[in-house]
Scaffold this active site. Structure first.
Site, PDB file in Angstrom:
ATOM      1  N   LYS A  92       0.829  -1.219   0.000  1.00  0.00           N
ATOM      2  CA  LYS A  92       0.000   0.000   0.000  1.00  0.00           C
ATOM      3  C   LYS A  92       0.862   1.268   0.000  1.00  0.00           C
ATOM      4  CE  LYS A  92      -2.333   2.831   3.356  1.00  0.00           C
ATOM      5  NZ  LYS A  92      -1.364   3.408   4.288  1.00  0.00           N
ATOM      6  N   ASN A  93       1.855   1.314   0.883  1.00  0.00           N
ATOM      7  CA  ASN A  93       2.596   2.570   1.010  1.00  0.00           C
ATOM      8  C   ASN A  93       3.576   2.819  -0.138  1.00  0.00           C
ATOM      9  OD1 ASN A  93       1.110   3.339   3.184  1.00  0.00           O
ATOM     10  ND2 ASN A  93       2.607   2.689   4.720  1.00  0.00           N
ATOM     11  N   CYS A 118      -5.230   8.594   8.317  1.00  0.00           N
ATOM     12  CA  CYS A 118      -5.444   8.137   9.690  1.00  0.00           C
ATOM     13  C   CYS A 118      -5.102   9.232  10.687  1.00  0.00           C
ATOM     14  CB  CYS A 118      -4.580   6.911   9.976  1.00  0.00           C
ATOM     15  SG  CYS A 118      -5.116   5.453   9.095  1.00  0.00           S
ATOM     16  N   ARG A 138       0.494  15.303  12.399  1.00  0.00           N
ATOM     17  CA  ARG A 138       1.305  14.739  11.307  1.00  0.00           C
ATOM     18  C   ARG A 138       1.722  15.885  10.385  1.00  0.00           C
ATOM     19  NH1 ARG A 138      -1.647   9.432   8.998  1.00  0.00           N
ATOM     20  NH2 ARG A 138       0.431   9.003   8.180  1.00  0.00           N
ATOM     21  N   ASP A 142       3.629   0.824  12.028  1.00  0.00           N
ATOM     22  CA  ASP A 142       2.382   0.275  11.461  1.00  0.00           C
ATOM     23  C   ASP A 142       2.055  -1.117  11.995  1.00  0.00           C
ATOM     24  OD1 ASP A 142       2.227   2.582  10.034  1.00  0.00           O
ATOM     25  OD2 ASP A 142       2.975   1.734   8.166  1.00  0.00           O
ATOM     26  N   ARG A 159      -9.183   0.731   3.387  1.00  0.00           N
ATOM     27  CA  ARG A 159      -8.210   1.665   2.793  1.00  0.00           C
ATOM     28  C   ARG A 159      -6.884   0.972   2.524  1.00  0.00           C
ATOM     29  NH1 ARG A 159      -6.577   6.069   6.214  1.00  0.00           N
ATOM     30  NH2 ARG A 159      -5.046   6.034   4.567  1.00  0.00           N
TER      31      ARG A 159
END
Ligand code: EPU
Length: 445
Positions: free
Chosen positions: A36-37, A130, A135, A319, A411
């Site tokens: 995903k990232n 999230c 952030r 994570d 997601r």
């Protein structure tokens, strides 16, 4: 024309909850999807090319869909079939994206670097994603400014403008995955040499650098803390295979340590999950490491407690901090889990307590005493990895766990329910009652 799969479309239209009947042993093979990232950076990177770019093995998750839709909004031609994405960016325009879909995911900030690199200007709404506490994106902005952009924040959107981009020496005050990638995206077409110092070293950075290199960029040192980029005038199309998702693999390794009986995790790069493998072995899980597979079996005897401290790669990933906390409820003794990256990434703790966990938060740490029996109840995922943590708790717990906030899980986890069913978990989705949906929306961050 980009066509989301029908099933995923359904998920967006109706709010659903995930139900898990816990306590079953899990066995068989689970296939890990693309990262995903990486995906969320590779997709914006296609903007920089002047001919079609194809990416294979992308995960089918809602963050990927949102980015594809954003590329279409700006004039890109996008097709996504059987996990292969092709983007023809030729007719893209520097359309402002101050609102709407950009707010749905944090990674929309990569549109800043990519559009700045291609058009020398961009307007992107401040990113969502999230809620893990503050952030900031100050390091991204510092990088863009060093490359010659003027950056302003106007009514919640970031405006970037440059007459030309030039190479620069940029020292990151904080090691940041997002800032490292975003600066790379903006710098590959800047005039001259850019040096990023104190760069992040995550595998996703190497993956993005590999794509950009295949497009014709000149990048050295990705994966170390000094990245050197020699700007080029044009970038062309290419074909790229994404790396496997180390966080999804890690989530299934934790599931294997909890409930697994010879659970085979396929398509994983073992080196990417070394910090987790070491921690699970320390706790007493049985892990056999192959070339691109891991075989995990859980508790033959009681798991042992362990302290976990999240760090930048190759340290223990933030994570996986929330997922491993659920496993630690089954370990004998007191464990301390400290998140040095996101000091308030503990929204799952209250939910785990509802299920019977003996855990409290003090500052940046959760202090947990086990082993405790978890009982299924109604809980809510407030963010993606909190969702993963509750799924793991549900698989361990006695009775039925009902998880609201499934849209957060969608997601980032590709067909999680189907993958769990494939290894013997009793898990299913149900539509939420109207009153439950309202309650869920009211509580959204
Ligand atoms: N930071 C700053 N200033 C910046 C950027 C970051 O102070 O300009 C701080 C952050 O507040 C944080 C630390 O630096 O304390 C690290 O943040 P980083 O920039 O590395 O995180 P990110 O790029 O925003 C990515 C992943 C996250 C993952 C982190 C850390 C994406 C889209 N997101 O976020 O993934 O937790 O790196 O590894 O790649 C997830 O997948 O659930 C997720 C949240």
């Amino acid at each position: 024309m980009y066509q989301p799969v029908i099933e995923t479309k359904r998920k967006i239209l109706t709010m659903e909850k995930l139900l898990i009947e816990g306590g079953h042993h899990l066995t068989g093979t689970v296939q890990i999807s693309g990262a995903k990232n990486s995906a969320v950076a590779l997709i914006p990177a296609t903007i920089l090319a002047d001919s079609p770019v194809t990416i294979d093995q992308l995960p089918d998750i809602s963050d990927v869909q949102t980015l594809c839709q954003l590329l279409e909004e700006t004039g890109g031609k996008v097709t996504f079939q059987q996990n292969t994405l092709t983007v023809d960016p030729k007719d893209m325009v520097d359309m402002p994206l101050p609102n709407g879909r950009v707010k749905k995911l944090r990674a929309s900030y990569y549109l800043m670097g990519a559009m700045l690199g291609r058009f020398h200007k961009a307007v992107i709404g401040l990113p969502g994603g999230c809620n893990l506490g503050p952030r900031p994106i100050d390091q991204h902005i510092k990088g863009f400014e060093a490359l010659g952009a003027k950056v302003t924040n106007e009514r919640g959107a970031i405006y970037l403008r440059a007459t030309e981009l030039h190479g620069a020496r940029i020292y990151l005050d904080v090691v940041s995955v997002g800032a490292t990638i975003n600066i790379m995206l903006a710098a590959v077409k800047a005039e001259g040499r850019t040096i990023i110092e104190n760069a992040a070293k995550e595998p996703e950075i190497i993956d993005v650098a590999t794509l950009l290199t295949s497009m014709g960029a000149k990048i050295k040192g990705a994966g170390t803390d000094v990245i050197r980029i020699e700007g080029v005038r044009t970038l062309h199309g290419c074909r790229h295979m994404i790396i496997p998702d180390r966080i999804e693999a890690g989530t299934f390794m934790i599931i294997g340590a909890a409930q697994g009986r010879d659970l085979l995790i396929d398509n994983v790069i073992p080196q990417h999950v070394e910090s987790l493998t070491a921690k699970l072995c320390e706790m007493g899980a049985d892990i056999q490491v192959g070339e691109d597979q891991m075989l995990v079996s859980g508790r033959k005897s009681r798991l042992k407690c362990a302290d976990v401290k999240t760090l930048v790669y190759p340290g223990f990933p933030t994570d996986l901090q929330q997922p491993i906390t659920s496993l630690l409820t089954q370990a004998e003794g007191t464990s301390i889990i400290t998140d040095t990256i996101y000091g308030s990434r503990f929204k799952h703790i209250d939910e785990l307590r509802r299920m019977g966990a003996n855990v409290k938060v003090e500052g940046r740490s959760a202090i947990l005493t086990g082993a405790t029996r978890l009982e299924g109840t109604k809980v809510r995922a407030t963010d993606l990895r909190a969702g993963a943590s509750l799924v793991i708790a549900g698989l361990i717990a006695g009775g039925i766990t009902e998880i609201a906030g499934v849209e957060h899980i969608d997601r980032g986890y590709d067909h999680l329910m189907e993958k769990l069913q494939g290894i013997g978990a009793h898990v299913w989705r149900e539509s939420m009652l109207e009153s439950e949906t309202e309650e869920n929306l009211k509580d959204q961050d």
